[in-house]
Design an enzyme around this catalytic site. Structure first.
Site, PDB file in Angstrom:
ATOM      1  N   LYS A   1      -5.564 -56.241  -6.008  1.00 13.50           N
ATOM      2  CA  LYS A   1      -6.681 -55.983  -4.829  1.00 13.50           C
ATOM      3  C   LYS A   1      -8.227 -56.878  -5.606  1.00 13.50           C
ATOM      4  CE  LYS A   1      -5.068 -52.958  -1.913  1.00 13.50           C
ATOM      5  NZ  LYS A   1      -5.559 -51.839  -0.854  1.00 13.50           N
TER       6      LYS A   1
ATOM      7  N   ARG B   1      -1.005 -39.981 -26.970  1.00 15.67           N
ATOM      8  CA  ARG B   1      -2.333 -39.443 -26.536  1.00 15.67           C
ATOM      9  C   ARG B   1      -2.582 -37.868 -28.014  1.00 15.67           C
ATOM     10  NH1 ARG B   1      -3.589 -39.463 -20.644  1.00 15.67           N
ATOM     11  NH2 ARG B   1      -3.941 -41.254 -20.189  1.00 15.67           N
TER      12      ARG B   1
ATOM     13  N   GLY C   1      -8.951 -46.800 -15.871  1.00 13.94           N
ATOM     14  CA  GLY C   1     -10.669 -46.734 -15.216  1.00 13.94           C
ATOM     15  C   GLY C   1     -12.058 -46.722 -15.967  1.00 13.94           C
TER      16      GLY C   1
ATOM     17  N   GLY D   1      -4.211 -49.137 -18.330  1.00 12.40           N
ATOM     18  CA  GLY D   1      -3.105 -48.982 -17.166  1.00 12.40           C
ATOM     19  C   GLY D   1      -1.913 -49.784 -16.670  1.00 12.40           C
TER      20      GLY D   1
HETATM   21  P1  AMP Z   1      -4.206 -52.858 -10.362  1.00 10.24           P
HETATM   22  O1  AMP Z   1      -3.977 -51.404 -10.401  1.00 10.24           O
HETATM   23  O2  AMP Z   1      -5.068 -53.208  -9.441  1.00 10.24           O
HETATM   24  O3  AMP Z   1      -3.901 -53.670 -11.684  1.00 10.24           O
HETATM   25  O4  AMP Z   1      -2.501 -53.969  -9.451  1.00 10.24           O
HETATM   26  C1  AMP Z   1      -1.422 -53.463 -10.288  1.00 10.24           C
HETATM   27  C2  AMP Z   1      -0.250 -53.253  -9.462  1.00 10.24           C
HETATM   28  O5  AMP Z   1      -0.523 -54.977  -8.928  1.00 10.24           O
HETATM   29  C3  AMP Z   1       0.971 -54.071 -10.421  1.00 10.24           C
HETATM   30  O6  AMP Z   1       2.189 -52.829  -9.839  1.00 10.24           O
HETATM   31  C4  AMP Z   1       1.610 -54.975  -9.879  1.00 10.24           C
HETATM   32  O7  AMP Z   1       3.464 -54.871  -9.641  1.00 10.24           O
HETATM   33  C5  AMP Z   1       0.873 -55.238  -8.415  1.00 10.24           C
HETATM   34  N1  AMP Z   1       0.950 -57.015  -8.214  1.00 10.24           N
HETATM   35  C6  AMP Z   1       0.654 -57.799  -9.123  1.00 10.24           C
HETATM   36  N2  AMP Z   1       0.691 -59.380  -8.336  1.00 10.24           N
HETATM   37  C7  AMP Z   1       1.145 -58.811  -7.475  1.00 10.24           C
HETATM   38  C8  AMP Z   1       1.872 -59.809  -6.032  1.00 10.24           C
HETATM   39  N3  AMP Z   1       2.085 -61.053  -6.104  1.00 10.24           N
HETATM   40  N4  AMP Z   1       2.073 -58.653  -4.731  1.00 10.24           N
HETATM   41  C9  AMP Z   1       1.949 -57.223  -4.444  1.00 10.24           C
HETATM   42  N5  AMP Z   1       1.138 -56.787  -6.313  1.00 10.24           N
HETATM   43  C10 AMP Z   1       1.668 -56.960  -7.044  1.00 10.24           C
END
Ligand code: AMP
Length: 407
Positions: free
Chosen positions: A211, A47, A387, A364
């Protein structure tokens, strides 16, 4: 609709450091110096390096450069372990010029004011962590005015906080006549803005991560824009369940099954190709050492959970990327942090690395995955804001960008 269109237009047409003359002016530059620190040592200086082009340009133009940033979460009070002092030391080395640190528990207190008062053209001062002040994250008037009182011109080069309205990136602009964006911010706006609003087609978006609920607006906005939408990661199981499959103990947001069906229908109506996993790697425990097997999508037995896309899905997704001219990727395809469930994410990263398409990686986790897997330098653009890049993909107006003067 009108608001969104208006927002997108103004977001993409901001004055930058190339449009102003800062000779002899006091220039307050909001940077993103939120670097990881262990025992006062900076463990990743990306950064700082990313901020150098804007700082060098302003120094070369003869401005008096006052840098500011937040670091961590001191929660509105001075915390010595979150002081920006080590950043001043390292920045001095990187720039080959002294960056004077204005130690000041009030950030804009007597010390900072005296340091700025004494500046000559081309000199650099770094203020203390803006989040030492409780008003900072509340966009309070008093601190915004204090920051503005230090400068004639304001430059925002911190994309990572652009989706927040704080004193040091938004409030301050209400009390200065000239507020522009720096090179780093401009690059983010150019790449993300062009990809989303003016993409070379076919335009493919890949969404993964944990999610559905955190990506609803992104899915909805991208369905209006893309030719192909690829879904992987934990959120794919809500789609599988919605379509009548069994998902065992996989991540599931049962409340979002209906939403998932609506999105499938909407994609169909819009002629958007929606790709969902056809197979998954499943595990009998949330652990890298768990037993695993590959099963068809929607056929996950009780006691098992999907932790990655399967090999057929990885092939399908890599093929879809090959035809693309623009690809935007946000969110890993599986639990890539565990090596046994990183293959799907790696296959997508490799496909992006091998294509001639413009490839944009949201910040991220996706940025971390691409770098961790060694494909970072093969991507067209890796966003510095998790974000903020997500909100860009949602089609939202980012307050930190909107606050800069239009061209
Ligand atoms: P996000 O912040 O929503 O982009 O989520 C990222 C996180 O989702 C990472 O830490 C991954 O380990 C988790 N992730 C991805 N696929 C899966 C899965 N099939 N089951 C549980 N966690 C997951």
């Amino acid at each position: 609709m009108l608001r969104k269109d208006k927002g997108e237009k103004t977001m993409l047409n901001k004055k930058s450091v190339d449009d102003i003359n800062v000779k002899g002016q006091r220039v307050l530059v909001r940077c993103d110096f939120n670097v990881p620190l262990i025992d006062g040592k900076i463990t990743d200086e990306n950064r700082l390096v990313a901020a150098l082009p804007t700082i060098k340009k302003l120094v070369a133009d003869g401005g008096k450069i006052i840098l500011c940033s937040h670091l961590g979460k001191p929660k509105g009070e001075p915390k010595p372990e979150l002081s920006l002092a080590p950043v001043a030391v390292r920045l001095s080395e990187l720039l080959g010029q002294e960056v004077k640190f204005a130690a000041d528990p009030e950030v804009v207190g007597p010390n900072a004011k005296a340091a700025v008062e004494a500046m000559k053209d081309g000199e650099i001062v770094l203020l203390e962590n803006t989040r030492y002040r409780a008003e900072e994250t509340k966009n309070g008037e008093a601190f915004s005015k204090e920051l503005a009182s230090l400068c004639d011109v304001f430059v925002n080069d911190a994309f990572g906080t652009a989706h927040r309205a704080h004193c040091s990136n938004v409030g301050v602009t209400q009390y200065v006549d000239t507020a522009v964006v720096g090179y780093l911010m401009q690059k983010e706006i150019d790449f993300l803005g062009n990809a989303v609003n003016n993409p070379e087609r076919p335009f493919v978006a890949i969404l993964g991560g944990a999610k559905v609920s955190s990506k609803i607006s992104v899915i909805e906005n991208l369905l209006e824009k893309v030719d192909t939408l690829i879904i992987g990661g934990g959120m794919a199981y809500t789609f599988a369940k919605a379509q009548g499959g069994t998902v065992g103990d996989s991540l599931l947001e049962a409340d979002y099954c209906e939403y998932a069906l609506n999105m499938i229908k909407k994609a169909d109506e819009k002629g958007v190709k929606l790709l969902l996993p056809v197979d998954n790697i499943i595990a009998d425990d949330f652990s890298n050492d768990a037993n695993t097997q590959v099963v068809a999508c929607g056929a996950i037995p009780d006691g098992w959970q999907g932790l990655d896309i399967g090999p057929e899905t990885a092939k399908l997704y890599a093929e879809a990327v090959k035809e693309a001219k623009t690809v935007v990727w946000n969110g890993p395809m599986g639990c890539f942090e565990m090596p046994n469930f990183a293959a799907g994410t790696e296959a997508v990263a490799k496909a992006l690395a091998e294509t001639d398409a413009v490839t944009i990686i949201g910040g991220g986790d996706s940025a971390a995955a691409v770098n961790q897997l060694g494909y970072g330098d093969k991507m067209t653009h890796i966003s510095t804001g998790g974000g903020a890049s997500l909100e860009f993909l949602e089609g939202k107006e980012l307050p930190g960008v909107a606050a800069a003067n239009d061209k």
